[in-house]
Design a protein around this motif. Structure first.
Motif, PDB file in Angstrom:
ATOM      1  N   GLU A  75       0.825  -1.210   0.000  1.00  0.00           N
ATOM      2  CA  GLU A  75       0.000   0.000   0.000  1.00  0.00           C
ATOM      3  C   GLU A  75       0.860   1.261   0.000  1.00  0.00           C
ATOM      4  O   GLU A  75       0.527   2.251  -0.656  1.00  0.00           O
ATOM      5  CB  GLU A  75      -0.951  -0.022   1.196  1.00  0.00           C
ATOM      6  CG  GLU A  75      -2.012  -1.105   1.088  1.00  0.00           C
ATOM      7  CD  GLU A  75      -3.096  -0.991   2.141  1.00  0.00           C
ATOM      8  OE1 GLU A  75      -3.183   0.056   2.812  1.00  0.00           O
ATOM      9  OE2 GLU A  75      -3.872  -1.963   2.289  1.00  0.00           O
ATOM     10  N   LEU A  76       1.971   1.225   0.728  1.00  0.00           N
ATOM     11  CA  LEU A  76       2.877   2.382   0.757  1.00  0.00           C
ATOM     12  C   LEU A  76       3.483   2.633  -0.615  1.00  0.00           C
ATOM     13  O   LEU A  76       3.553   3.783  -1.068  1.00  0.00           O
ATOM     14  CB  LEU A  76       3.986   2.155   1.786  1.00  0.00           C
ATOM     15  CG  LEU A  76       3.577   2.175   3.257  1.00  0.00           C
ATOM     16  CD1 LEU A  76       4.743   1.738   4.133  1.00  0.00           C
ATOM     17  CD2 LEU A  76       3.076   3.548   3.683  1.00  0.00           C
ATOM     18  N   LEU A  77       3.920   1.572  -1.270  1.00  0.00           N
ATOM     19  CA  LEU A  77       4.512   1.718  -2.611  1.00  0.00           C
ATOM     20  C   LEU A  77       3.493   2.272  -3.602  1.00  0.00           C
ATOM     21  O   LEU A  77       3.812   3.133  -4.421  1.00  0.00           O
ATOM     22  CB  LEU A  77       5.029   0.369  -3.115  1.00  0.00           C
ATOM     23  CG  LEU A  77       6.334  -0.134  -2.521  1.00  0.00           C
ATOM     24  CD1 LEU A  77       6.651  -1.535  -3.056  1.00  0.00           C
ATOM     25  CD2 LEU A  77       7.482   0.818  -2.828  1.00  0.00           C
ATOM     26  N   LYS A  78       2.272   1.776  -3.506  1.00  0.00           N
ATOM     27  CA  LYS A  78       1.209   2.227  -4.412  1.00  0.00           C
ATOM     28  C   LYS A  78       0.948   3.724  -4.254  1.00  0.00           C
ATOM     29  O   LYS A  78       0.829   4.458  -5.233  1.00  0.00           O
ATOM     30  CB  LYS A  78      -0.071   1.435  -4.128  1.00  0.00           C
ATOM     31  CG  LYS A  78      -1.151   1.600  -5.189  1.00  0.00           C
ATOM     32  CD  LYS A  78      -2.468   0.969  -4.745  1.00  0.00           C
ATOM     33  CE  LYS A  78      -2.321  -0.491  -4.404  1.00  0.00           C
ATOM     34  NZ  LYS A  78      -3.613  -1.105  -3.987  1.00  0.00           N
ATOM     35  N   SER A  79       0.886   4.192  -3.004  1.00  0.00           N
ATOM     36  CA  SER A  79       0.609   5.611  -2.774  1.00  0.00           C
ATOM     37  C   SER A  79       1.801   6.479  -3.150  1.00  0.00           C
ATOM     38  O   SER A  79       1.632   7.583  -3.664  1.00  0.00           O
ATOM     39  CB  SER A  79       0.222   5.848  -1.314  1.00  0.00           C
ATOM     40  OG  SER A  79       1.301   5.567  -0.456  1.00  0.00           O
ATOM     41  N   GLN A  80       3.008   5.982  -2.930  1.00  0.00           N
ATOM     42  CA  GLN A  80       4.208   6.749  -3.271  1.00  0.00           C
ATOM     43  C   GLN A  80       4.306   6.980  -4.779  1.00  0.00           C
ATOM     44  O   GLN A  80       4.674   8.065  -5.231  1.00  0.00           O
ATOM     45  CB  GLN A  80       5.455   6.018  -2.774  1.00  0.00           C
ATOM     46  CG  GLN A  80       6.749   6.797  -3.006  1.00  0.00           C
ATOM     47  CD  GLN A  80       7.966   5.996  -2.603  1.00  0.00           C
ATOM     48  OE1 GLN A  80       8.025   4.790  -2.822  1.00  0.00           O
ATOM     49  NE2 GLN A  80       8.945   6.665  -2.019  1.00  0.00           N
ATOM     50  N   LYS A  81       3.966   5.953  -5.543  1.00  0.00           N
ATOM     51  CA  LYS A  81       4.098   6.031  -7.006  1.00  0.00           C
ATOM     52  C   LYS A  81       3.116   7.013  -7.646  1.00  0.00           C
ATOM     53  O   LYS A  81       3.284   7.396  -8.792  1.00  0.00           O
ATOM     54  CB  LYS A  81       3.918   4.646  -7.625  1.00  0.00           C
ATOM     55  CG  LYS A  81       5.096   3.721  -7.354  1.00  0.00           C
ATOM     56  CD  LYS A  81       4.855   2.329  -7.901  1.00  0.00           C
ATOM     57  CE  LYS A  81       6.028   1.410  -7.597  1.00  0.00           C
ATOM     58  NZ  LYS A  81       5.792   0.023  -8.027  1.00  0.00           N
ATOM     59  N   LYS A  82       2.115   7.427  -6.910  1.00  0.00           N
ATOM     60  CA  LYS A  82       1.125   8.362  -7.449  1.00  0.00           C
ATOM     61  C   LYS A  82       1.619   9.800  -7.453  1.00  0.00           C
ATOM     62  O   LYS A  82       0.970  10.679  -8.016  1.00  0.00           O
ATOM     63  CB  LYS A  82      -0.172   8.291  -6.631  1.00  0.00           C
ATOM     64  CG  LYS A  82      -0.922   6.985  -6.787  1.00  0.00           C
ATOM     65  CD  LYS A  82      -2.173   6.982  -5.922  1.00  0.00           C
ATOM     66  CE  LYS A  82      -2.936   5.668  -6.060  1.00  0.00           C
ATOM     67  NZ  LYS A  82      -4.107   5.619  -5.170  1.00  0.00           N
ATOM     68  N   HIS A  83       2.770  10.048  -6.818  1.00  0.00           N
ATOM     69  CA  HIS A  83       3.268  11.419  -6.683  1.00  0.00           C
ATOM     70  C   HIS A  83       4.713  11.534  -7.156  1.00  0.00           C
ATOM     71  O   HIS A  83       5.466  10.571  -7.114  1.00  0.00           O
ATOM     72  CB  HIS A  83       3.148  11.872  -5.225  1.00  0.00           C
ATOM     73  CG  HIS A  83       1.750  11.785  -4.695  1.00  0.00           C
ATOM     74  ND1 HIS A  83       0.814  12.759  -4.934  1.00  0.00           N
ATOM     75  CD2 HIS A  83       1.123  10.826  -3.971  1.00  0.00           C
ATOM     76  CE1 HIS A  83      -0.332  12.413  -4.374  1.00  0.00           C
ATOM     77  NE2 HIS A  83      -0.164  11.234  -3.778  1.00  0.00           N
ATOM     78  N   ASP A  84       5.076  12.737  -7.595  1.00  0.00           N
ATOM     79  CA  ASP A  84       6.405  12.955  -8.161  1.00  0.00           C
ATOM     80  C   ASP A  84       7.379  13.608  -7.192  1.00  0.00           C
ATOM     81  O   ASP A  84       8.551  13.248  -7.144  1.00  0.00           O
ATOM     82  CB  ASP A  84       6.304  13.815  -9.435  1.00  0.00           C
ATOM     83  CG  ASP A  84       5.495  13.130 -10.527  1.00  0.00           C
ATOM     84  OD1 ASP A  84       5.641  11.901 -10.672  1.00  0.00           O
ATOM     85  OD2 ASP A  84       4.719  13.816 -11.212  1.00  0.00           O
ATOM     86  N   THR A  85       6.906  14.588  -6.433  1.00  0.00           N
ATOM     87  CA  THR A  85       7.830  15.318  -5.557  1.00  0.00           C
ATOM     88  C   THR A  85       7.971  14.591  -4.218  1.00  0.00           C
ATOM     89  O   THR A  85       7.034  13.927  -3.757  1.00  0.00           O
ATOM     90  CB  THR A  85       7.342  16.759  -5.296  1.00  0.00           C
ATOM     91  OG1 THR A  85       6.172  16.707  -4.456  1.00  0.00           O
ATOM     92  CG2 THR A  85       7.020  17.471  -6.601  1.00  0.00           C
ATOM     93  N   PRO A  86       9.123  14.716  -3.560  1.00  0.00           N
ATOM     94  CA  PRO A  86       9.305  14.060  -2.263  1.00  0.00           C
ATOM     95  C   PRO A  86       8.351  14.588  -1.193  1.00  0.00           C
ATOM     96  O   PRO A  86       7.952  13.846  -0.296  1.00  0.00           O
ATOM     97  CB  PRO A  86      10.765  14.345  -1.910  1.00  0.00           C
ATOM     98  CG  PRO A  86      11.167  15.523  -2.740  1.00  0.00           C
ATOM     99  CD  PRO A  86      10.345  15.419  -3.989  1.00  0.00           C
TER     100      PRO A  86
END
Length: 198
Positions: A75-86
């Motif tokens: 779930e963390l990876l999925k949400s991280q991949k939706k955004h570009d900036t740190p």
């Protein structure tokens, strides 16, 4: 299908049923009341059969906690991949972590030993550090982008993890006298202040 393959599938099925029954009992009765006898009764086998697959209750809890960490990591990876900036990634993974905790309370309590002994004490869980690693990466990238000292990334990311996990723990263990909105608002404000401080 040969005899060996059939027996192997039966073993895998019984093992899966044991884990499923244990998790189901935890949802209805809580982790503290879980026993090998109750698990055996739930799958309609004798207790010795359960012991054939797992040495003790601790081994079952450890296996279930690993499932929780794996689910959280996905779930963390999925949400991280939706955004570009740190900055956006950091906010997204903290929100996902928060939502996972309250949508999967039984997993979270077992994973971190809330109100019970932590499962798998002394055993290395690679998945355990997933959230902390992601927070660190985002923190490091924000600090680097801002031209600040990247040596502070480890300390700062650990402080944020502690704050997030602490808020969740308070909420879970004392949810009758603490409003949910206050805690989520506190979380959002903490993350916002954290990003600005980098």
């Amino acid at each position: 299908m040969g005899l060996h393959e059939r027996r192997q599938r039966e073993k895998e099925s019984i093992r899966a049923n044991i884990l499923q029954a244990a998790f189901g009992l935890a949802k209805t009765e809580g982790w503290a009341s879980l026993s090998m006898r109750k698990i055996a009764d739930a799958i309609e086998y004798s207790a010795p059969v359960v012991y054939d697959y797992f040495e003790n209750k601790e081994a079952i809890l450890f296996e279930i906690s690993l499932d929780g960490f794996k689910l959280l990591h996905k779930e963390l990876l999925k949400s991280q991949k939706k955004h570009d900036t740190p900055e956006e990634q950091l906010v997204a993974i903290v929100d996902t972590y928060w939502n996972f905790a309250f949508n999967n309370k039984e997993y979270y309590q077992l994973m971190f030993g809330l109100g019970m002994q932590c499962s798998g004490k002394g055993q290395m869980k690679e998945e355990f550090s997933s959230f902390q690693d992601m927070i660190y990466d985002c923190t490091y990238n924000i600090i680097k982008k801002n031209g600040s000292n990247v040596d502070n990334a480890c300390h700062m990311s650990h402080a944020l993890f502690s704050a997030v996990h602490g808020l969740i723990s308070i909420m879970m263990m004392r949810n009758t006298d603490i409003p949910a909105t206050m805690n989520k608002t506190t979380l959002d404000e903490t993350v916002s202040a954290f990003v600005k401080s980098l």
